[in-house]
Scaffold this motif. Structure first.
Motif, PDB file in Angstrom:
ATOM      1  N   LYS A 118      39.447  -1.767  -5.433  1.00  0.00           N
ATOM      2  CA  LYS A 118      39.003  -2.995  -4.760  1.00  0.00           C
ATOM      3  C   LYS A 118      40.101  -4.032  -4.819  1.00  0.00           C
ATOM      4  CE  LYS A 118      34.068  -2.531  -5.536  1.00  0.00           C
ATOM      5  NZ  LYS A 118      32.886  -3.069  -6.203  1.00  0.00           N
ATOM      6  N   PRO A 119      40.300  -4.761  -3.717  1.00  0.00           N
ATOM      7  CA  PRO A 119      41.332  -5.798  -3.746  1.00  0.00           C
ATOM      8  C   PRO A 119      40.952  -6.927  -4.694  1.00  0.00           C
ATOM      9  CG  PRO A 119      40.137  -5.804  -1.653  1.00  0.00           C
ATOM     10  CD  PRO A 119      39.625  -4.649  -2.451  1.00  0.00           C
ATOM     11  N   LYS A 120      41.951  -7.449  -5.370  1.00  0.00           N
ATOM     12  CA  LYS A 120      41.710  -8.534  -6.331  1.00  0.00           C
ATOM     13  C   LYS A 120      41.604  -9.853  -5.589  1.00  0.00           C
ATOM     14  CE  LYS A 120      43.992  -6.121 -10.011  1.00  0.00           C
ATOM     15  NZ  LYS A 120      45.136  -5.994 -10.853  1.00  0.00           N
ATOM     16  N   ASP A 144      45.385   6.114  -2.745  1.00  0.00           N
ATOM     17  CA  ASP A 144      45.016   4.746  -3.093  1.00  0.00           C
ATOM     18  C   ASP A 144      44.855   4.558  -4.604  1.00  0.00           C
ATOM     19  OD1 ASP A 144      44.689   3.745  -0.361  1.00  0.00           O
ATOM     20  OD2 ASP A 144      43.063   5.194  -0.270  1.00  0.00           O
ATOM     21  N   LYS A 195      39.062   6.307   1.540  1.00  0.00           N
ATOM     22  CA  LYS A 195      39.996   6.188   0.425  1.00  0.00           C
ATOM     23  C   LYS A 195      40.465   7.575   0.005  1.00  0.00           C
ATOM     24  CE  LYS A 195      39.675   1.744  -0.272  1.00  0.00           C
ATOM     25  NZ  LYS A 195      40.778   0.833  -0.248  1.00  0.00           N
ATOM     26  N   ILE A 211      36.927   3.496  -8.061  1.00  0.00           N
ATOM     27  CA  ILE A 211      36.474   2.620  -6.982  1.00  0.00           C
ATOM     28  C   ILE A 211      36.674   1.154  -7.378  1.00  0.00           C
ATOM     29  CG2 ILE A 211      34.402   1.809  -5.786  1.00  0.00           C
ATOM     30  CD1 ILE A 211      33.478   4.784  -5.769  1.00  0.00           C
ATOM     31  N   GLN A 212      36.398   0.825  -8.614  1.00  0.00           N
ATOM     32  CA  GLN A 212      36.613  -0.539  -9.082  1.00  0.00           C
ATOM     33  C   GLN A 212      38.093  -0.912  -9.037  1.00  0.00           C
ATOM     34  OE1 GLN A 212      34.930  -0.569 -12.996  1.00  0.00           O
ATOM     35  NE2 GLN A 212      32.813  -0.675 -12.246  1.00  0.00           N
ATOM     36  N   ARG A 213      38.961   0.008  -9.402  1.00  0.00           N
ATOM     37  CA  ARG A 213      40.399  -0.274  -9.412  1.00  0.00           C
ATOM     38  C   ARG A 213      40.979  -0.382  -7.998  1.00  0.00           C
ATOM     39  NH1 ARG A 213      43.504   0.746 -14.038  1.00  0.00           N
ATOM     40  NH2 ARG A 213      45.023  -0.374 -12.807  1.00  0.00           N
TER      41      ARG A 213
END
Length: 102
Positions: free
Chosen positions: A98-100, A50, A2, A94-96
């Motif tokens: 991640k794909p939803k 990203d 990333k 990192i949380q943001r």
């Protein structure tokens, strides 16, 4: 791997250590100046990253608005962090990224 653009802050050593641990490539712009060329710099890098992490207490107001506009235009997630703590900033980034699901 990333890629994250970090704007503001001065914790170069901490950013380098944490990004290496998390296998994240970081582009860091620690600049408080209001310059015209920063818009092209931000646009170039926001296209390729990203996520964007913005240290709002260590960034000029003008740059903050430029980054907000560019992240909307290129549909990139942005993380606003008040402190200069890199661990918290990376965790949220990192949380943001991640794909939803759903």
């Amino acid at each position: 791997m990333k890629k994250v653009l970090m704007v503001g802050g001065k914790n170069y050593r901490s950013i380098a250590q944490k990004s290496k641990q998390l296998n994240i490539q970081v582009i860091h712009k620690a600049d408080y100046k209001k310059e015209r060329r920063t818009h092209t710099y931000f646009e170039k890098h926001i296209k390729e990253v990203d996520c964007v992490v913005l240290f709002i207490n260590a960034c000029s107001h003008d740059n903050m608005w430029r980054i907000r506009e560019l992240t909307k235009r290129y549909n990139k997630p942005i993380v606003y962090t008040r402190g200069t703590g890199t661990t918290n900033a990376f965790t949220i980034a990192i949380q943001r990224m991640k794909p939803k699901v759903g």
